[in-house]
Design a protein around this motif. Structure first.
Motif, mmCIF file in Angstrom:
data_model
loop_
_atom_site.group_PDB
_atom_site.id
_atom_site.type_symbol
_atom_site.label_atom_id
_atom_site.label_comp_id
_atom_site.label_asym_id
_atom_site.label_seq_id
_atom_site.Cartn_x
_atom_site.Cartn_y
_atom_site.Cartn_z
ATOM 1 N N GLU A 228 58.354 -22.006 -31.646
ATOM 2 C CA GLU A 228 58.401 -23.299 -32.337
ATOM 3 C C GLU A 228 59.084 -24.330 -31.473
ATOM 4 O OE1 GLU A 228 57.198 -25.581 -35.397
ATOM 5 O OE2 GLU A 228 56.959 -23.412 -35.268
ATOM 6 N N SER A 229 60.204 -23.894 -30.827
ATOM 7 C CA SER A 229 60.902 -24.846 -29.949
ATOM 8 C C SER A 229 60.029 -25.210 -28.757
ATOM 9 C CB SER A 229 62.223 -24.223 -29.478
ATOM 10 O OG SER A 229 61.982 -23.028 -28.744
ATOM 11 N N GLU B 171 57.590 -27.667 -29.966
ATOM 12 C CA GLU B 171 58.196 -28.983 -30.148
ATOM 13 C C GLU B 171 58.380 -29.672 -28.806
ATOM 14 O OE1 GLU B 171 61.738 -28.345 -32.286
ATOM 15 O OE2 GLU B 171 60.750 -27.932 -34.202
ATOM 16 N N PHE C 161 55.102 -27.276 -43.499
ATOM 17 C CA PHE C 161 56.316 -27.445 -42.698
ATOM 18 C C PHE C 161 57.516 -27.315 -43.623
ATOM 19 C CE2 PHE C 161 52.905 -29.891 -40.774
ATOM 20 C CZ PHE C 161 52.899 -29.391 -39.478
ATOM 21 N N ASN C 162 58.269 -26.245 -43.386
ATOM 22 C CA ASN C 162 59.429 -25.960 -44.218
ATOM 23 C C ASN C 162 60.566 -25.523 -43.309
ATOM 24 O OD1 ASN C 162 61.293 -25.034 -46.088
ATOM 25 N ND2 ASN C 162 59.705 -24.259 -47.467
ATOM 26 N N ARG C 163 61.764 -26.018 -43.554
ATOM 27 C CA ARG C 163 62.899 -25.691 -42.679
ATOM 28 C C ARG C 163 63.249 -24.207 -42.743
ATOM 29 N NH1 ARG C 163 67.230 -30.670 -43.540
ATOM 30 N NH2 ARG C 163 65.909 -32.319 -42.635
ATOM 31 N N GLY C 164 63.102 -23.598 -43.915
ATOM 32 C CA GLY C 164 63.494 -22.206 -44.029
ATOM 33 C C GLY C 164 62.614 -21.259 -43.268
ATOM 34 N N THR C 165 61.303 -21.415 -43.446
ATOM 35 C CA THR C 165 60.355 -20.500 -42.802
ATOM 36 C C THR C 165 59.535 -21.188 -41.713
ATOM 37 O OG1 THR C 165 58.645 -21.021 -44.437
ATOM 38 C CG2 THR C 165 60.130 -19.201 -44.945
ATOM 39 N N HIS C 166 59.840 -22.437 -41.409
ATOM 40 C CA HIS C 166 59.095 -23.211 -40.410
ATOM 41 C C HIS C 166 57.617 -23.322 -40.775
ATOM 42 C CE1 HIS C 166 62.421 -23.543 -37.553
ATOM 43 N NE2 HIS C 166 62.732 -22.313 -37.937
ATOM 44 N N MET D 292 61.008 -18.762 -33.689
ATOM 45 C CA MET D 292 61.874 -19.900 -33.364
ATOM 46 C C MET D 292 61.638 -20.348 -31.930
ATOM 47 S SD MET D 292 63.683 -20.746 -36.012
ATOM 48 C CE MET D 292 65.124 -21.539 -35.306
ATOM 49 N N ARG E 79 55.210 -34.554 -43.182
ATOM 50 C CA ARG E 79 56.472 -33.874 -42.871
ATOM 51 C C ARG E 79 57.652 -34.449 -43.638
ATOM 52 N NH1 ARG E 79 56.578 -32.128 -36.504
ATOM 53 N NH2 ARG E 79 54.428 -31.365 -36.367
ATOM 54 N N ASP E 80 57.508 -35.689 -44.096
ATOM 55 C CA ASP E 80 58.625 -36.308 -44.805
ATOM 56 C C ASP E 80 58.612 -35.999 -46.297
ATOM 57 O OD1 ASP E 80 56.290 -37.673 -45.113
ATOM 58 O OD2 ASP E 80 57.196 -39.654 -45.166
#
Length: 779
Positions: free
Chosen positions: A431-432, A435, A718-723, A428, A492-493
């Motif tokens: 990843e931040s 970003e 790209f997945n919200r659960g596992t990034h 995380m 990503r969308d």
């Protein structure tokens, strides 16, 4: 004493055959003349003596020589079609009327003039040479006219400039003609006598060197006087003819006259009467007729009027003066046609070829009943049983973790099991940070963006800026494709499982199986397919050589009654556009999938993307379509190419009417100014809907955590659960600097955009400003 018994390894000798023994004579009598297979397969040449072999070779040479002489004697004779000569001036300084004036020598023979709009032509009848010529002309800038008339011309007469030979427009015209296939040609120089005597020799030497690049070992003739024109005519009459395969196997006709009779229902459609000489093969009224540039039509009947240009016209002697005579001119012959008109053949509805181009698909053909509840439950139980796998796992292992444990070795354990919440928090944080760095890069990119472009003083104001931006974007895409072939970014969308749901993975692109009948589009229900295309082609060509076709013979002057023709066809003819027709072989009016091998033309460097609309000249046809590009290989699967590359030959795949090879192929692209640019040339490969074009997509990722043969890969999904982090196992050791690539494949099909109507291009003129490839900054 016990008797000896032989063991199981004792040698067993073959028993003696008793009875009557046959000699050589009895064996030959029983054979009754039959020969052994080896004797039958021997070539006859080996059984001949050396003297017989020489005699047979001389006979074959004599037969070939007689065939060439018979072809020369028939072309332009009283029994054959007139010798059609296409005159093409290759430089803007050449005077076409002056060349025609020299060729229209009244002392040589009788001249019949004819004018159709901008196309000038005349018929020259020479009883002394026992030959008749039909001269036509076309400017090199009028590309469609030159290519269409070259398809039916017996000889092309190129007129050269004494100083430069040809200009840029003439050079472009020659490139197109060479790609289509040149018939017999002759080179003539006009205007060399106007130079000084000292400069004439130097001019001829320089011109010969310049011509060697295009026409090696070809002689240059002169065309400045009547005597030189006579020598040129003899050269044209005695030249050996070169053959074009796509026209020699089909009957074709150049229209000398055309008349339109509107139908009772509408004035826009009616019967077109086309008059001309039959060439190539005999013409059957039941075959389908193709009018170049307008489509396919059926014939009602074929008439056989009087030949308007006989080599030996009828002569009427005057009763008062036996020394005077009057020849019947062509106009009188045309006037007498109605009296001597004879219907040669009428169409038989039972034997006439159909105009059906597509298969009418049956929507109920692929229907199947919905499975019952019992069948669904059985299938569900079967899937459950096949999906259950027993594994030995440590205590406390979840089902998700068990999926990643390998069966053969335990290398995925150990440090790999320490993928806990602490490492997740590290992910995380990184990843931040990533970003944040991406936002900083975006901000830096925003500060570097340039506003409105400042025009250069030398920049042309007529240039379309929107078209220039699109072309620049194409150049960028082409450069990216060259640097990173087939690589795409995961959106990503949209979820990757939805975006790439039609793709599949292959263990080996070359050897992995792929069913060619799997997941076909609806357009495949509209096309025709041969069970064996090569055998069908061979059978049709053999019938052309052996069978005698009932109909109009080669050399006859006929009138074709073509039904359901739009009035626009005769309007084009009256404006000066040549009217050319070809008879189609069986099945050539039906739609299928055509594959053509093409190479990029060196004179064009603009990027050409797949599925762009292009203009095709395939054999005798001209149409528009949106092709696919693929690699030219001998495998059963062929990789899709996004751009038409310049270094290798590619295969172009389109929906188009069936055409039996050999046939030349020219690809043009229509520019914004209406001109057509030649982008590729080649030949027709096959008619095969089963040829599979496979599109490859490459997804890239980077290893984040490496555990010998197992690694955690990020930036691929790209997945919200596992990034988007996922565990991957490999068959070898992975290094930190490696890039992880995933190949996905799907079969692609061309678009159904076939259009037989091609708009007339703007006359081609070479721009003085050289078109250069813009420098694209990939950063």
């Amino acid at each position: 004493m016990a008797a000896h018994r032989s063991g199981p390894l004792k040698q067993q000798n073959k028993a003696h055959k008793g009875g009557r023994h046959r000699g050589r004579g009895s064996a030959q009598r029983d054979g009754k003349g039959r020969l052994a297979p080896k004797t039958l397969s021997k070539k006859v040449r080996k059984d001949l003596s050396r003297v017989d072999q020489r005699h047979r070779a001389s006979q074959l040479r004599k037969q070939k020589k007689e065939a060439v002489l018979a072809e020369k004697r028939q072309l332009g004779s009283k029994d054959g079609p007139p010798h059609q000569v296409l005159v093409v001036p290759l430089h803007n300084r050449i005077s076409l009327p002056e060349a025609f004036r020299l060729l229209q020598d009244r002392d040589t023979g009788t001249v019949h003039l004819n004018e159709w709009g901008s196309t000038h032509s005349f018929m020259l009848l020479c009883p002394r040479l026992k030959h008749r010529w039909f001269f036509t002309s076309a400017r090199p800038g009028d590309l469609h006219t030159v290519l269409d008339m070259a398809k039916v011309a017996d000889t092309i007469l190129f007129l050269l400039d004494p100083l430069e030979g040809w200009d840029s427009t003439g050079d472009y015209c020659l490139s197109c003609l060479f790609a289509q296939g040149l018939p017999t040609y002759t080179l003539a120089v006009q205007g060399i006598s106007s130079l000084l005597l000292k400069k004439q020799i130097d001019a001829r030497k320089k011109l010969s060197k310049a011509v060697e690049k295009r026409f090696p070992e070809d002689k240059l003739l002169l065309l400045d006087t009547q005597q030189e024109a006579g020598m040129l005519l003899r050269q044209l009459a005695n030249q050996k003819q070169r053959h074009l395969a796509f026209r020699d196997r089909r009957a074709h006709l150049f229209a000398h006259a055309a008349d339109f009779v509107p139908s009772e229902e509408s004035d826009l459609v009616g019967t077109l009467k086309i008059s001309g000489y039959v060439r190539g093969q005999a013409l059957n009224v039941n075959s389908v007729l193709h009018i170049v540039g307008h489509g396919d039509f059926q014939m009602k009947q074929i008439d056989a009027p009087v030949d308007p240009f006989p080599l030996n016209p009828r002569v009427i002697r005057s009763s008062k003066d036996s020394g005077t005579a009057m020849e019947i001119c062509a106009a009188d012959a045309v006037a007498d046609m109605e009296e001597d008109l004879k219907v040669l053949m009428k169409a038989d509805p039972d034997r006439q070829e159909s105009l059906q181009t597509e298969v009418i698909p049956d929507p109920m053909e692929g229907e199947q009943t919905w499975p019952t509840e019992e069948e669904l439950s059985e299938a569900h139980d079967l899937v459950k049983q096949s999906s259950k796998v027993v594994k030995k796992v440590p205590k406390g292992t979840s089902s998700y973790q068990a999926e990643w444990i390998l069966d053969e070795d335990g290398e995925s354990g150990g440090e790999g099991d320490e993928y806990d919440d602490i490492e997740h928090e590290d992910f995380m944080e990184e990843e931040s940070q990533d970003e944040g760095s991406e936002e900083e890069e975006e901000e830096e990119c925003e500060t570097m963006t340039i506003g409105e472009s400042v025009r250069d003083d030398l920049y042309d104001e007529k240039v379309d800026e929107e078209a220039e931006e699109k072309m620049l974007e194409k150049y960028k895409q082409q450069r990216l494709e060259e640097m990173f072939p087939d690589e795409v970014d995961t959106p990503r969308d949209v979820a990757a499982r939805i975006r790439f749901q039609k793709y599949r993975g292959l263990k080996s692109f070359r050897t992995s199986p792929w069913d060619p009948k799997e997941n076909l589009p609806r357009d495949y229900a509209r096309i025709f397919q041969f069970q064996n295309f090569i055998n069908t082609r061979r059978r049709i060509f053999k019938e052309i050589e052996e069978k005698e076709v009932e109909g109009a013979e080669v050399g006859w002057y006929v009138t074709l009654h073509v039904s359901e023709v739009p009035v626009s066809v005769v309007e084009h003819f009256k404006r000066g556009t040549p009217l050319i027709v070809f008879s189609l072989l069986p099945h050539e009016q039906k739609m299928s999938v055509l594959n053509m091998v093409v190479s990029r033309h060196p004179g064009n460097t603009e990027p050409v993307k797949a599925k762009e609309e292009l203009i095709f000249h395939c054999g005798f046809r001209r149409f528009r379509a949106s092709p696919l590009f693929s690699q030219h290989t001998a495998a059963d699967k062929h990789k899709f190419q996004r751009f038409l590359t310049a270094d290798t030959a590619l295969v172009v795949t389109v929906y188009a009417p069936i055409t039996f090879p050999p046939a030349s192929v020219l690809l043009f692209k229509q520019n914004s100014n209406g001109m057509h640019s030649l982008i590729a040339t080649g030949h027709l490969l096959s008619v095969d809907p089963d040829r599979m074009v496979i599109k490859r997509v490459v997804l890239s990722g980077h290893p984040f955590k490496i555990f010998t043969k197992t690694a955690v890969v990020r930036y691929m999904f790209f997945n919200r659960g596992t990034h988007g982090h996922m565990k991957c196992s490999f068959d070898g050791k992975l290094k930190s600097q490696d890039t992880v690539l995933m190949n996905l494949y799907k079969r692609v099909f061309p678009k159904w955009t076939y259009d037989p109507y091609v708009p007339e291009p703007v006359p081609w003129v070479k721009s003085e400003i050289s078109s250069t490839v813009p420098e694209v900054d990939m950063e």
